[in-house]
Design a protein around this motif. Sequence first.
Motif, PDB file in Angstrom:
ATOM      1  N   GLU A   1      79.092  61.978  13.091  1.00 32.15           N
ATOM      2  CA  GLU A   1      78.800  62.110  14.235  1.00 32.15           C
ATOM      3  C   GLU A   1      78.293  63.404  15.026  1.00 32.15           C
ATOM      4  O   GLU A   1      79.920  63.793  15.007  1.00 32.15           O
ATOM      5  CB  GLU A   1      78.782  60.842  15.355  1.00 32.15           C
ATOM      6  N   VAL A   2      77.634  64.020  15.342  1.00 28.88           N
ATOM      7  CA  VAL A   2      77.400  65.033  16.285  1.00 28.88           C
ATOM      8  C   VAL A   2      76.511  64.129  17.453  1.00 28.88           C
ATOM      9  O   VAL A   2      75.765  63.945  17.992  1.00 28.88           O
ATOM     10  CB  VAL A   2      76.678  66.313  15.471  1.00 28.88           C
ATOM     11  N   ILE A   3      77.771  64.634  18.677  1.00 22.50           N
ATOM     12  CA  ILE A   3      76.967  64.232  20.194  1.00 22.50           C
ATOM     13  C   ILE A   3      76.731  65.975  20.186  1.00 22.50           C
ATOM     14  O   ILE A   3      77.718  66.788  21.182  1.00 22.50           O
ATOM     15  CB  ILE A   3      78.205  63.462  20.733  1.00 22.50           C
ATOM     16  N   VAL A   4      75.971  65.677  20.607  1.00 22.42           N
ATOM     17  CA  VAL A   4      74.997  67.268  22.180  1.00 22.42           C
ATOM     18  C   VAL A   4      75.831  67.272  23.035  1.00 22.42           C
ATOM     19  O   VAL A   4      74.836  66.445  23.738  1.00 22.42           O
ATOM     20  CB  VAL A   4      73.784  67.295  21.159  1.00 22.42           C
ATOM     21  N   TRP A   5      75.957  67.559  23.602  1.00 17.20           N
ATOM     22  CA  TRP A   5      76.227  67.832  24.849  1.00 17.20           C
ATOM     23  C   TRP A   5      76.145  69.025  26.117  1.00 17.20           C
ATOM     24  O   TRP A   5      75.642  70.621  25.171  1.00 17.20           O
ATOM     25  CB  TRP A   5      77.891  68.049  24.788  1.00 17.20           C
ATOM     26  N   SER A   6      74.987  69.028  27.125  1.00 20.42           N
ATOM     27  CA  SER A   6      75.444  67.523  27.352  1.00 20.42           C
ATOM     28  C   SER A   6      73.385  67.817  28.148  1.00 20.42           C
ATOM     29  O   SER A   6      73.461  69.064  28.943  1.00 20.42           O
ATOM     30  CB  SER A   6      75.781  67.863  28.610  1.00 20.42           C
ATOM     31  N   VAL A   7      72.806  66.625  28.104  1.00 18.98           N
ATOM     32  CA  VAL A   7      71.639  66.648  28.485  1.00 18.98           C
ATOM     33  C   VAL A   7      72.078  66.118  30.422  1.00 18.98           C
ATOM     34  O   VAL A   7      72.072  65.349  30.840  1.00 18.98           O
ATOM     35  CB  VAL A   7      71.342  65.221  28.117  1.00 18.98           C
ATOM     36  N   GLU A   8      70.864  66.972  30.725  1.00 16.10           N
ATOM     37  CA  GLU A   8      70.839  67.022  32.435  1.00 16.10           C
ATOM     38  C   GLU A   8      69.766  66.237  32.611  1.00 16.10           C
ATOM     39  O   GLU A   8      69.135  66.150  32.262  1.00 16.10           O
ATOM     40  CB  GLU A   8      71.365  68.407  33.233  1.00 16.10           C
ATOM     41  N   VAL A   9      69.694  64.656  33.659  1.00 20.34           N
ATOM     42  CA  VAL A   9      68.709  64.714  34.026  1.00 20.34           C
ATOM     43  C   VAL A   9      68.259  64.738  35.936  1.00 20.34           C
ATOM     44  O   VAL A   9      68.845  65.055  36.024  1.00 20.34           O
ATOM     45  CB  VAL A   9      68.585  62.781  34.148  1.00 20.34           C
ATOM     46  N   LYS A  10      67.200  65.420  35.865  1.00 17.89           N
ATOM     47  CA  LYS A  10      66.809  66.493  37.045  1.00 17.89           C
ATOM     48  C   LYS A  10      66.100  64.811  38.192  1.00 17.89           C
ATOM     49  O   LYS A  10      65.926  64.138  37.189  1.00 17.89           O
ATOM     50  CB  LYS A  10      65.881  67.165  36.486  1.00 17.89           C
ATOM     51  N   ALA A  11      65.985  65.400  39.202  1.00 22.00           N
ATOM     52  CA  ALA A  11      65.501  64.158  40.014  1.00 22.00           C
ATOM     53  C   ALA A  11      63.772  63.971  39.690  1.00 22.00           C
ATOM     54  O   ALA A  11      63.641  62.977  40.397  1.00 22.00           O
ATOM     55  CB  ALA A  11      65.358  65.375  41.209  1.00 22.00           C
ATOM     56  N   ASN A  12      62.983  64.670  39.568  1.00 16.50           N
ATOM     57  CA  ASN A  12      61.756  64.350  38.827  1.00 16.50           C
ATOM     58  C   ASN A  12      61.953  64.105  37.513  1.00 16.50           C
ATOM     59  O   ASN A  12      60.536  63.936  36.711  1.00 16.50           O
ATOM     60  CB  ASN A  12      61.047  65.907  38.692  1.00 16.50           C
TER      61      ASN A  12
ATOM     62  N   SER B   1      78.740  64.776  32.367  1.00 15.58           N
ATOM     63  CA  SER B   1      79.826  64.930  32.315  1.00 15.58           C
ATOM     64  C   SER B   1      80.532  65.131  34.560  1.00 15.58           C
ATOM     65  O   SER B   1      80.141  63.793  34.899  1.00 15.58           O
ATOM     66  CB  SER B   1      79.891  66.058  32.061  1.00 15.58           C
ATOM     67  N   SER B   2      81.597  65.660  34.138  1.00 12.54           N
ATOM     68  CA  SER B   2      82.208  66.102  34.998  1.00 12.54           C
ATOM     69  C   SER B   2      80.764  66.206  36.509  1.00 12.54           C
ATOM     70  O   SER B   2      81.449  66.062  37.716  1.00 12.54           O
ATOM     71  CB  SER B   2      83.493  66.615  35.012  1.00 12.54           C
ATOM     72  N   ASN B   3      79.578  66.551  36.313  1.00 12.30           N
ATOM     73  CA  ASN B   3      78.973  66.961  36.946  1.00 12.30           C
ATOM     74  C   ASN B   3      78.107  66.139  37.710  1.00 12.30           C
ATOM     75  O   ASN B   3      77.202  65.274  37.292  1.00 12.30           O
ATOM     76  CB  ASN B   3      77.650  68.235  36.464  1.00 12.30           C
ATOM     77  N   VAL B   4      78.312  66.067  39.195  1.00 13.44           N
ATOM     78  CA  VAL B   4      77.517  65.474  39.793  1.00 13.44           C
ATOM     79  C   VAL B   4      75.367  65.509  39.565  1.00 13.44           C
ATOM     80  O   VAL B   4      74.842  66.901  40.438  1.00 13.44           O
ATOM     81  CB  VAL B   4      78.021  65.447  41.600  1.00 13.44           C
ATOM     82  N   GLY B   5      75.306  64.407  39.768  1.00 18.32           N
ATOM     83  CA  GLY B   5      73.461  64.433  39.956  1.00 18.32           C
ATOM     84  C   GLY B   5      73.322  64.059  38.731  1.00 18.32           C
ATOM     85  O   GLY B   5      72.020  62.799  39.037  1.00 18.32           O
ATOM     86  N   ASP B   6      73.593  63.807  37.495  1.00 15.64           N
ATOM     87  CA  ASP B   6      72.717  62.871  36.709  1.00 15.64           C
ATOM     88  C   ASP B   6      72.108  61.591  36.782  1.00 15.64           C
ATOM     89  O   ASP B   6      71.259  61.237  36.358  1.00 15.64           O
ATOM     90  CB  ASP B   6      73.070  62.992  35.308  1.00 15.64           C
TER      91      ASP B   6
END
Length: 289
Positions: A41-52, A99-104
């Motif tokens: 398994e390869v886990i591609v990191w990290s997808v960010e989901v923007k406000a739009n 991940s640990s970033n706030v927002g997604d």
Amino acid sequence: MTVSSASLADTTGYIGIFGGGPIYKNANNNIKELSQSGFTEVIVWSVEVKANGDLNLNGEFPIVSNGAYIGNQTYPGFVSNLAALKTAGVKRITFSIGSSNVGDFQDIKALVNSTGAGGGTGTQSTLYRNFQALKQAIPSIDAIDLDDENSYDAASTVAFSVMLGKLGYHVMPDAYTNASYWKSVVTQINSQRAGTVDGVHLQAYAGGAGNSPCSGWDFGGVPVYPGIGDSSIGGDTVSSAQTKIAGWEGQCAITGAFLWLYDDVAGKTYNGKTLSAAYAGAIDAGLTP
């Protein structure tokens, strides 16, 4: 007939590795290394989901915008490289959100709850159209990993996950704390769409140090795959990784596990092989009853 240790582990769960930039940078070398490593398994990191609703990898690689895949504008070989991993024997390609970033997950919640154009999780919603575009452009993606470490909104996470299931993705929570929350979310998702969650990544390193897949993380039949950190972040050496995985296997018969993080081990060697292959081999050996 004698069954090798590799085939024993490979037929039950996943031997995974998270990877960030090296998955798409210096890809000729890194994709070859991963293809030959033994990870399944390869886990591609990290997808960010923007406000739009736009999707981006690590703030440097735009992949989807307004219902269209645009990743080929930055890394045109990305799609074929992921397909090559599958051809080489990787059983699962997973994309990890957050991940640990706030927002997604706050952005996901706002989009799910929006009553305006593009809101919700229906077929005309922004989230649906963007994750549909991702799946259509990269059909080798099997699952979405939910690395929510700060939002914990059950209603929107369940709705989002059920939507992903309808699009053909599996969903894998990526927990390090808040076990009761994740157990409830998994139950709700699978009660609405059976089989959508078919595995849980459990962080047992860094903030999740001390976690055990054998205690406190029972998801009612959904397998738990614990993760260990590599030695560069104060985690496990190749030898201690095997010992730790074997201990969990002996205690509660885990069928898979993963390593954090390919970025730390890419291109390095260990006893005549790549360090990534050494870690994959250690995990595999630990999983062998």
